[in-house]
Design a protein around this motif. Structure first.
Motif, PDB file in Angstrom:
ATOM      1  N   ARG A  34      -2.946  -8.541   6.422  1.00 56.16           N
ATOM      2  CA  ARG A  34      -3.308  -6.697   5.862  1.00 56.16           C
ATOM      3  C   ARG A  34      -1.475  -6.408   4.787  1.00 56.16           C
ATOM      4  O   ARG A  34      -2.072  -5.987   3.783  1.00 56.16           O
ATOM      5  N   LEU A  35      -0.437  -7.462   5.648  1.00 59.66           N
ATOM      6  CA  LEU A  35       0.773  -6.528   5.061  1.00 59.66           C
ATOM      7  C   LEU A  35       1.036  -7.069   3.345  1.00 59.66           C
ATOM      8  O   LEU A  35       1.738  -6.145   2.909  1.00 59.66           O
ATOM      9  N   ILE A  36       1.105  -8.651   3.434  1.00 59.85           N
ATOM     10  CA  ILE A  36       1.697  -9.578   2.601  1.00 59.85           C
ATOM     11  C   ILE A  36       0.530  -9.072   1.241  1.00 59.85           C
ATOM     12  O   ILE A  36       1.270  -8.364   0.468  1.00 59.85           O
ATOM     13  N   THR A  37      -0.436  -8.725   2.051  1.00 60.20           N
ATOM     14  CA  THR A  37      -1.454  -8.290   0.340  1.00 60.20           C
ATOM     15  C   THR A  37      -0.792  -6.527   0.485  1.00 60.20           C
ATOM     16  O   THR A  37      -1.098  -6.315  -0.757  1.00 60.20           O
ATOM     17  N   LEU A  38      -0.777  -6.301   1.047  1.00 60.68           N
ATOM     18  CA  LEU A  38       0.044  -4.407   0.928  1.00 60.68           C
ATOM     19  C   LEU A  38       1.347  -4.595  -0.423  1.00 60.68           C
ATOM     20  O   LEU A  38       1.170  -4.280  -1.706  1.00 60.68           O
ATOM     21  N   ILE A  39       1.744  -5.484   0.150  1.00 57.02           N
ATOM     22  CA  ILE A  39       3.272  -5.370  -0.432  1.00 57.02           C
ATOM     23  C   ILE A  39       3.487  -6.060  -2.150  1.00 57.02           C
ATOM     24  O   ILE A  39       3.390  -5.501  -3.067  1.00 57.02           O
ATOM     25  N   GLY A  40       1.896  -6.954  -2.231  1.00 56.68           N
ATOM     26  CA  GLY A  40       1.640  -7.768  -3.507  1.00 56.68           C
ATOM     27  C   GLY A  40       0.616  -6.077  -4.172  1.00 56.68           C
ATOM     28  O   GLY A  40       1.066  -6.384  -5.598  1.00 56.68           O
ATOM     29  N   SER A  41      -0.038  -5.044  -3.575  1.00 60.95           N
ATOM     30  CA  SER A  41      -0.432  -4.206  -4.456  1.00 60.95           C
ATOM     31  C   SER A  41       0.345  -2.924  -4.898  1.00 60.95           C
ATOM     32  O   SER A  41       0.259  -2.189  -5.425  1.00 60.95           O
ATOM     33  N   LEU A  42       1.574  -2.780  -4.119  1.00 60.89           N
ATOM     34  CA  LEU A  42       2.676  -1.858  -4.363  1.00 60.89           C
ATOM     35  C   LEU A  42       4.001  -2.093  -5.177  1.00 60.89           C
ATOM     36  O   LEU A  42       3.996  -3.241  -5.265  1.00 60.89           O
ATOM     37  N   PRO A  43       4.298  -0.797  -5.943  1.00 61.72           N
ATOM     38  CA  PRO A  43       5.572  -1.235  -6.720  1.00 61.72           C
ATOM     39  C   PRO A  43       6.047  -1.734  -6.160  1.00 61.72           C
ATOM     40  O   PRO A  43       7.017  -1.368  -4.768  1.00 61.72           O
ATOM     41  N   LEU A  53      -1.427   3.611   7.628  1.00 60.23           N
ATOM     42  CA  LEU A  53      -2.762   2.647   8.177  1.00 60.23           C
ATOM     43  C   LEU A  53      -3.180   1.038   8.304  1.00 60.23           C
ATOM     44  O   LEU A  53      -3.124   0.595   9.190  1.00 60.23           O
ATOM     45  N   GLN A  54      -2.489   0.723   7.181  1.00 55.89           N
ATOM     46  CA  GLN A  54      -2.222  -0.338   6.985  1.00 55.89           C
ATOM     47  C   GLN A  54      -0.847  -1.161   8.114  1.00 55.89           C
ATOM     48  O   GLN A  54      -1.526  -1.868   8.664  1.00 55.89           O
ATOM     49  N   CYS A 113      -8.582  -0.715  12.574  1.00 55.15           N
ATOM     50  CA  CYS A 113      -9.274  -1.604  11.776  1.00 55.15           C
ATOM     51  C   CYS A 113     -10.181  -1.436  10.244  1.00 55.15           C
ATOM     52  O   CYS A 113      -9.975  -1.361   9.217  1.00 55.15           O
ATOM     53  N   GLU A 114     -10.738  -1.039  10.933  1.00 55.65           N
ATOM     54  CA  GLU A 114     -12.082  -0.371  10.225  1.00 55.65           C
ATOM     55  C   GLU A 114     -11.455   0.612   8.942  1.00 55.65           C
ATOM     56  O   GLU A 114     -11.466   0.898   8.266  1.00 55.65           O
ATOM     57  N   ARG A 115     -10.663   1.544   9.307  1.00 59.84           N
ATOM     58  CA  ARG A 115     -10.090   2.912   9.422  1.00 59.84           C
ATOM     59  C   ARG A 115      -8.533   2.060   7.322  1.00 59.84           C
ATOM     60  O   ARG A 115      -9.085   2.871   6.873  1.00 59.84           O
ATOM     61  N   ALA A 116      -8.179   1.428   8.649  1.00 63.42           N
ATOM     62  CA  ALA A 116      -7.384   0.901   7.510  1.00 63.42           C
ATOM     63  C   ALA A 116      -8.462  -0.181   6.557  1.00 63.42           C
ATOM     64  O   ALA A 116      -7.882  -0.186   4.987  1.00 63.42           O
ATOM     65  N   ASP A 117      -9.253  -0.527   6.594  1.00 60.22           N
ATOM     66  CA  ASP A 117      -9.689  -1.855   5.857  1.00 60.22           C
ATOM     67  C   ASP A 117     -10.253  -0.816   4.108  1.00 60.22           C
ATOM     68  O   ASP A 117     -10.869  -1.079   3.542  1.00 60.22           O
ATOM     69  N   ALA A 118     -10.160   0.857   5.139  1.00 62.82           N
ATOM     70  CA  ALA A 118     -11.861   2.107   4.093  1.00 62.82           C
ATOM     71  C   ALA A 118     -10.351   2.616   3.537  1.00 62.82           C
ATOM     72  O   ALA A 118     -11.060   2.988   2.515  1.00 62.82           O
ATOM     73  N   ALA A 119      -8.665   2.275   3.504  1.00 68.69           N
ATOM     74  CA  ALA A 119      -7.845   2.442   2.727  1.00 68.69           C
ATOM     75  C   ALA A 119      -6.794   1.939   2.482  1.00 68.69           C
ATOM     76  O   ALA A 119      -5.131   1.779   2.752  1.00 68.69           O
ATOM     77  N   PRO A 120      -7.560   1.293   1.740  1.00 70.75           N
ATOM     78  CA  PRO A 120      -5.983  -0.181   0.987  1.00 70.75           C
ATOM     79  C   PRO A 120      -5.028  -0.573   0.984  1.00 70.75           C
ATOM     80  O   PRO A 120      -3.900  -0.664   1.375  1.00 70.75           O
ATOM     81  N   LEU A 121      -4.044   0.798   0.502  1.00 66.61           N
ATOM     82  CA  LEU A 121      -3.184   2.053  -0.015  1.00 66.61           C
ATOM     83  C   LEU A 121      -2.580   2.607   1.024  1.00 66.61           C
ATOM     84  O   LEU A 121      -1.924   2.928   0.868  1.00 66.61           O
ATOM     85  N   ASP A 122      -2.847   2.687   2.225  1.00 66.82           N
ATOM     86  CA  ASP A 122      -2.711   3.462   2.800  1.00 66.82           C
ATOM     87  C   ASP A 122      -0.954   2.849   3.583  1.00 66.82           C
ATOM     88  O   ASP A 122      -1.682   2.622   4.201  1.00 66.82           O
ATOM     89  N   LYS A 123      -0.210   2.841   3.498  1.00 67.86           N
ATOM     90  CA  LYS A 123       0.863   2.453   3.881  1.00 67.86           C
ATOM     91  C   LYS A 123       0.772   2.531   5.651  1.00 67.86           C
ATOM     92  O   LYS A 123       0.544   2.092   6.330  1.00 67.86           O
TER      93      LYS A 123
END
Length: 159
Positions: free
Chosen positions: A113-122, A93-94, A81-91
């Motif tokens: 975490r996943l909803i935020t990632l979905i919102g950040s991705l094309p 890790l997320q 989780c710490e590693r993923a928090d440092a790389a928010p667009l790394d699918k």
């Protein structure tokens, strides 16, 4: 050990062997045995057979989602989780971090975490994340308020 952590944290589904023999459903015997032995891949296979026979079997679908979660997290890195928090667009890790959060009972964080990632991705890069999110949704009681809120939030992000 992974199964114990998951059950302690309320991961729902069918794969946790039933403690009350009178309530056992014989359809799940092979999957339950595989789970008890820690053979999560075999449990997934057995549950896929049930789903093939009845694609609307909610209990088998939830059990498969839980078995897949346990399979993916059997060698989980507690620092993920710490590693993923440092790389928010790394699918990768997320996804791994969300699995770990689910395993440890932090559904709200995993879903967020996943909803935020979905919102950040094309839109053309979201499908695998959405698929994982839907799978994780299946591991939680359908009436759980955390799940209901996550579904509403996902709807907002997508539409």
């Amino acid at each position: 050990e992974v199964l114990k952590v998951a059950v302690q944290n309320g991961v729902a589904g069918r794969v946790a062997p039933a403690e009350d023999a009178a309530g056992d459903d014989p359809r799940f015997a092979a999957a339950d045995e595989a789970m008890a032995a820690g053979d999560f891949a075999k449990a997934v296979e057995e549950l896929e057979k049930l789903i093939a026979a009845n694609p609307r079997d909610a209990e088998a679908i939830a059990g498969k989602a839980q078995a897949q979660l346990l399979l993916r997290t059997q060698n989980a890195d507690p620092q993920i989780c710490e590693r993923a928090d440092a790389a928010p667009l790394d699918k990768v890790l997320q996804l791994d971090a969300a699995d770990f959060e689910m395993l440890t009972g932090r559904y709200d964080k995993a879903f967020d975490r996943l909803i935020t990632l979905i919102g950040s991705l094309p839109s053309d890069q979201r499908d695998d994340v959405k698929q994982r999110l839907f799978e994780l949704f299946n591991t939680v009681d359908p009436a759980d308020s955390v799940l209901l809120n996550a579904r509403r939030r996902l709807s907002t992000v997508l539409f």
